[in-house]
Design a protein around this motif. Sequence first.
Motif, PDB file in Angstrom:
ATOM      1  N   ILE A 165       0.638  -2.096  -6.864  1.00 51.59           N
ATOM      2  CA  ILE A 165      -0.569  -1.713  -6.129  1.00 51.59           C
ATOM      3  C   ILE A 165      -1.679  -2.728  -6.365  1.00 51.59           C
ATOM      4  N   SER A 166      -1.842  -3.163  -7.615  1.00 55.81           N
ATOM      5  CA  SER A 166      -2.848  -4.168  -7.917  1.00 55.81           C
ATOM      6  C   SER A 166      -2.562  -5.463  -7.170  1.00 55.81           C
ATOM      7  N   PHE A 167      -1.302  -5.867  -7.127  1.00 53.75           N
ATOM      8  CA  PHE A 167      -0.911  -7.068  -6.387  1.00 53.75           C
ATOM      9  C   PHE A 167      -1.232  -6.917  -4.903  1.00 53.75           C
ATOM     10  N   LEU A 168      -0.936  -5.760  -4.332  1.00 57.44           N
ATOM     11  CA  LEU A 168      -1.200  -5.539  -2.910  1.00 57.44           C
ATOM     12  C   LEU A 168      -2.694  -5.586  -2.615  1.00 57.44           C
TER      13      LEU A 168
ATOM     14  N   THR B 122      -4.986  -7.277  -4.344  1.00 56.52           N
ATOM     15  CA  THR B 122      -5.412  -8.671  -4.474  1.00 56.52           C
ATOM     16  C   THR B 122      -5.010  -9.475  -3.239  1.00 56.52           C
ATOM     17  N   THR B 123      -3.787  -9.259  -2.763  1.00 54.85           N
ATOM     18  CA  THR B 123      -3.300  -9.991  -1.597  1.00 54.85           C
ATOM     19  C   THR B 123      -4.061  -9.573  -0.343  1.00 54.85           C
ATOM     20  N   SER B 124      -4.424  -8.301  -0.257  1.00 49.21           N
ATOM     21  CA  SER B 124      -5.156  -7.823   0.926  1.00 49.21           C
ATOM     22  C   SER B 124      -6.555  -8.424   1.003  1.00 49.21           C
ATOM     23  N   GLN B 125      -7.119  -8.829  -0.125  1.00 49.28           N
ATOM     24  CA  GLN B 125      -8.440  -9.445  -0.111  1.00 49.28           C
ATOM     25  C   GLN B 125      -8.416 -10.774   0.628  1.00 49.28           C
ATOM     26  N   ARG B 126      -7.276 -11.448   0.634  1.00 49.07           N
ATOM     27  CA  ARG B 126      -7.159 -12.748   1.298  1.00 49.07           C
ATOM     28  C   ARG B 126      -6.556 -12.628   2.690  1.00 49.07           C
ATOM     29  N   PHE B 127      -5.639 -11.671   2.858  1.00 47.96           N
ATOM     30  CA  PHE B 127      -4.880 -11.612   4.100  1.00 47.96           C
ATOM     31  C   PHE B 127      -5.017 -10.281   4.840  1.00 47.96           C
ATOM     32  N   GLY B 128      -5.874  -9.401   4.355  1.00 48.50           N
ATOM     33  CA  GLY B 128      -5.971  -8.069   4.943  1.00 48.50           C
ATOM     34  C   GLY B 128      -6.731  -8.024   6.255  1.00 48.50           C
ATOM     35  N   GLN B 129      -6.259  -7.141   7.143  1.00 46.78           N
ATOM     36  CA  GLN B 129      -6.917  -6.885   8.424  1.00 46.78           C
ATOM     37  C   GLN B 129      -6.997  -5.379   8.621  1.00 46.78           C
ATOM     38  N   ASN B 130      -8.162  -4.909   9.019  1.00 44.96           N
ATOM     39  CA  ASN B 130      -8.316  -3.483   9.295  1.00 44.96           C
ATOM     40  C   ASN B 130      -7.618  -3.140  10.609  1.00 44.96           C
ATOM     41  N   VAL B 131      -6.712  -2.173  10.547  1.00 46.63           N
ATOM     42  CA  VAL B 131      -6.001  -1.702  11.729  1.00 46.63           C
ATOM     43  C   VAL B 131      -6.078  -0.185  11.746  1.00 46.63           C
ATOM     44  N   GLN B 132      -5.531   0.413  12.795  1.00 47.66           N
ATOM     45  CA  GLN B 132      -5.623   1.863  12.947  1.00 47.66           C
ATOM     46  C   GLN B 132      -4.960   2.601  11.785  1.00 47.66           C
ATOM     47  N   GLN B 133      -3.836   2.051  11.292  1.00 47.40           N
ATOM     48  CA  GLN B 133      -3.108   2.740  10.220  1.00 47.40           C
ATOM     49  C   GLN B 133      -3.716   2.524   8.838  1.00 47.40           C
TER      50      GLN B 133
ATOM     51  N   VAL C 130      -5.011  -0.910   6.211  1.00 45.30           N
ATOM     52  CA  VAL C 130      -5.246  -2.335   5.981  1.00 45.30           C
ATOM     53  C   VAL C 130      -3.908  -3.055   6.045  1.00 45.30           C
ATOM     54  N   LEU C 131      -3.739  -3.881   7.064  1.00 42.90           N
ATOM     55  CA  LEU C 131      -2.504  -4.625   7.241  1.00 42.90           C
ATOM     56  C   LEU C 131      -2.617  -5.949   6.498  1.00 42.90           C
ATOM     57  N   ILE C 132      -1.633  -6.235   5.627  1.00 45.65           N
ATOM     58  CA  ILE C 132      -1.588  -7.500   4.893  1.00 45.65           C
ATOM     59  C   ILE C 132      -0.767  -8.470   5.736  1.00 45.65           C
ATOM     60  N   ASP C 133      -1.457  -9.358   6.418  1.00 44.95           N
ATOM     61  CA  ASP C 133      -0.823 -10.186   7.441  1.00 44.95           C
ATOM     62  C   ASP C 133      -0.132 -11.407   6.836  1.00 44.95           C
TER      63      ASP C 133
ATOM     64  N   THR D 252       1.422  -2.522   5.293  1.00 45.74           N
ATOM     65  CA  THR D 252       0.132  -1.931   5.626  1.00 45.74           C
ATOM     66  C   THR D 252      -0.219  -0.887   4.573  1.00 45.74           C
ATOM     67  N   LEU D 253      -1.430  -0.968   4.036  1.00 40.75           N
ATOM     68  CA  LEU D 253      -1.925   0.028   3.084  1.00 40.75           C
ATOM     69  C   LEU D 253      -2.529   1.173   3.884  1.00 40.75           C
ATOM     70  N   CYS D 254      -1.890   2.336   3.827  1.00 44.91           N
ATOM     71  CA  CYS D 254      -2.294   3.458   4.687  1.00 44.91           C
ATOM     72  C   CYS D 254      -3.346   4.357   4.059  1.00 44.91           C
ATOM     73  N   ASP D 255      -3.334   4.485   2.742  1.00 43.27           N
ATOM     74  CA  ASP D 255      -4.294   5.356   2.060  1.00 43.27           C
ATOM     75  C   ASP D 255      -4.849   4.588   0.868  1.00 43.27           C
ATOM     76  N   VAL D 256      -5.874   3.786   1.137  1.00 41.09           N
ATOM     77  CA  VAL D 256      -6.439   2.906   0.112  1.00 41.09           C
ATOM     78  C   VAL D 256      -6.992   3.709  -1.056  1.00 41.09           C
ATOM     79  N   ASN D 257      -7.665   4.810  -0.772  1.00 37.86           N
ATOM     80  CA  ASN D 257      -8.257   5.604  -1.851  1.00 37.86           C
ATOM     81  C   ASN D 257      -7.195   6.174  -2.777  1.00 37.86           C
ATOM     82  N   LYS D 258      -6.120   6.685  -2.219  1.00 42.58           N
ATOM     83  CA  LYS D 258      -5.060   7.245  -3.055  1.00 42.58           C
ATOM     84  C   LYS D 258      -4.385   6.140  -3.860  1.00 42.58           C
ATOM     85  N   LEU D 259      -4.167   4.993  -3.247  1.00 40.91           N
ATOM     86  CA  LEU D 259      -3.570   3.881  -3.961  1.00 40.91           C
ATOM     87  C   LEU D 259      -4.482   3.443  -5.119  1.00 40.91           C
ATOM     88  N   ARG D 260      -5.774   3.381  -4.858  1.00 43.13           N
ATOM     89  CA  ARG D 260      -6.700   2.952  -5.904  1.00 43.13           C
ATOM     90  C   ARG D 260      -6.745   3.935  -7.067  1.00 43.13           C
TER      91      ARG D 260
END
Length: 217
Positions: free
Chosen positions: A143-146, A148-159, A161-164, A205-213
């Motif tokens: 989860i921590s890796f995801l 960190t990676t989303s900070q560089r490659f993340g895009q907000n989508v309907q579902q 945060v998509l890590i592109d 895609t990270l679907c529930d950021v709060n739960k993951l955090r």
Amino acid sequence: MLAVNDGDSAIVNLFHQGTRLTYKKGEFVIRPGESPSGIFFIVSGLVKAYYITKYGEENLLIMRKEGEILGLTWGLTGSTRNIIYATLAPTELFRINLEQFNEFLDKNPRAAFPLMDMLVDMYRLHSERILNLEYRSVRERIISFLFTTSQRFGQNVQQGVLIDVPLRHQDIASSISATRETTSRELAVLERQGLIIRNKQSIITLCDVNKLRSYLE
């Protein structure tokens, strides 16, 4: 890593005086055991840096994107390591040789500041990778890796945060010092819980950021 932006136009212009190179997905920019042939600026595409462990496994170091530079440490310090660069998507680069780079810095000393910013940010990313290993469970490290990676490659989508960027199980596993089998199992658990989605291209895609955090708190 900080990307070269419009404010660093002198650096961009320097690379555009070099050799234009195009690569298909899966091609080597720097092959195993090969010394750098120059310093590269990524115009478009995606490049991963990795090395082969003594056990013959790939160990992902970092993924580089548009606007970033390959071989910067070598260019500034002359230090080389047996790092392999391969494309993760169709990629266009500009390459300059070390002499061009050094001559540019001699004539444009202020250009060293944004370049040093890039180096500092690169080492920050590597430091975050080391700090990530402090988490006890593989799930927490994933989860921590995801994040960190989303900070560089993340895009907000309907579902969510998509890590592109494609994230193979082996790449994630090597980044968090876990086995591929354990990593695959933990990713499957997160997917069953509806916290992430993975598609056939290994895009997460990270679907529930709060739960993951909450796993990291």
